[in-house]
Enzyme design. Structure first.
Site, PDB file in Angstrom:
ATOM      1  CD  GLU A 270      55.485  50.779  44.881  1.00 61.27           C
ATOM      2  OE1 GLU A 270      54.444  51.353  45.270  1.00 61.27           O
ATOM      3  OE2 GLU A 270      55.468  49.747  44.204  1.00 61.27           O
TER       4      GLU A 270
ATOM      5  CE  LYS B  94      54.552  46.139  43.897  1.00 59.43           C
ATOM      6  NZ  LYS B  94      54.034  47.470  43.469  1.00 59.43           N
TER       7      LYS B  94
ATOM      8  CB  CYS C 196      53.238  48.884  46.991  1.00 64.08           C
ATOM      9  SG  CYS C 196      51.832  50.012  46.814  1.00 64.08           S
TER      10      CYS C 196
HETATM   11  O1  LIG Z   1      46.867  47.299  46.094  1.00 66.19           O
HETATM   12  C1  LIG Z   1      46.605  48.495  46.012  1.00 66.19           C
HETATM   13  O2  LIG Z   1      45.487  48.917  46.253  1.00 66.19           O
HETATM   14  C2  LIG Z   1      47.662  49.487  45.641  1.00 66.19           C
HETATM   15  C3  LIG Z   1      48.885  48.849  45.048  1.00 66.19           C
HETATM   16  C4  LIG Z   1      49.773  49.812  44.389  1.00 66.19           C
HETATM   17  O3  LIG Z   1      49.444  50.960  44.208  1.00 66.19           O
HETATM   18  C5  LIG Z   1      51.131  49.397  43.983  1.00 66.19           C
HETATM   19  O4  LIG Z   1      51.535  48.264  44.235  1.00 66.19           O
HETATM   20  O5  LIG Z   1      51.850  50.231  43.393  1.00 66.19           O
END
Ligand SMILES: O=C(O)CCC(=O)C(=O)O
Length: 259
Positions: free
Chosen positions: A40, A111, A146
């Protein structure tokens, strides 16, 4: 089906253009793979909030162009991770890009679940709303990014749309690495899919990254797992295992809610 996850280190001292060229050079070496996956927001860093807007690109911007050329040169399917996308309507999205072996951008995924609660991505970016699958010759990819990993209903929707291999680029922090591994295995086993989760290495914006990209099979077993540093994680997948697992242990057929 041979897959490689490119766990790139995101270092604030490396200019975006240099990292873009480094990532493209890595992709160009992967001609023995069928599918290559990047993390990402690897061009800018998932926690480099102040850089999202200045580094945002259109879908034919420099990162997309470099990835298209690299996919074409290597003759691979390329999930190029996500970029900060400046949409035609002015919106800012965290958008994943999938290229075919001719370098064509065949699908994008914006996303859906933005991370940060009342700051960061959650306030700076717009949310996507579309469930995205990508048919490949050997499997059907289901796309998530993510923080999406924490929302099982998205993955169920992807399975309903035909997904057999779930692909999750991430910039997951080291502090919650235990959640990353647990959720990756849970999403794979509950949906009887392969799951490819590709994170970043290094530390950017003061946030150490977890690395530990992971490939999980439809039985929930870890096929391969990276360490914390920059690494290429490669595995051979048997796409038939998804069908076999679903036939031999048909739990998905016993769903009562949400059908
Ligand atoms: O859910 C998490 O602990 C990390 C999510 C995250 O860093 C993101 O989505 O950029």
């Amino acid at each position: 089906m041979r897959v490689s996850l490119l766990q790139i280190a995101v270092d604030p001292d490396e200019p975006v253009a240099a990292r873009r060229e480094r990532a493209a050079a890595l992709v160009r070496t992967r001609h023995a793979d069928d599918l290559v996956v990047l993390p990402e927001l690897w061009h800018v860093g998932a926690f480099a909030f102040d850089s999202f807007a200045p580094a945002a690109e259109a879908l034919d911007g420099p990162t997309a162009q470099a990835m298209s050329e690299a996919a074409r040169e290597a003759r691979v399917w390329l999930h190029a991770g996500s970029i900060a996308e400046r949409g035609a309507d002015g919106g800012l999205f965290n958008t994943s890009l999938v290229f075919d072996p001719d370098g064509r951008l065949v699908r994008t995924y914006r996303k859906i679940h933005r991370f940060g609660f009342d700051k960061g991505e959650a306030v700076l970016m717009d949310a996507g709303s579309e469930i995205v699958t990508v048919p490949l010759p050997e499997t059907v990819l289901g796309l998530a990014t993510c923080y999406d990993l924490r929302f099982p209903e998205l993955f169920r929707a992807l399975v309903d749309a035909g997904a057999q291999t779930l692909v999750v680029p991430a910039g997951w922090p080291e502090r919650r690495r235990a959640h990353w591994t647990l959720l990756a295995r849970a999403r794979a086993v509950e949906n009887q899919c392969y799951l490819l989760a590709c994170g970043t290495a290094g530390t950017h914006a003061g946030v150490p990254q977890a690395g530990h990209s992971i490939i999980v099979d439809p039985w929930g077993e870890t096929v391969a797992e990276a360490g914390p540093g920059e690494q290429i994680l490669t595995a051979e997948l048997d796409p038939e295992r998804v069908t076999k697992t679903r036939e031999e242990f048909p739990a998905l057929k016993d769903r009562v809610l949400g059908r």
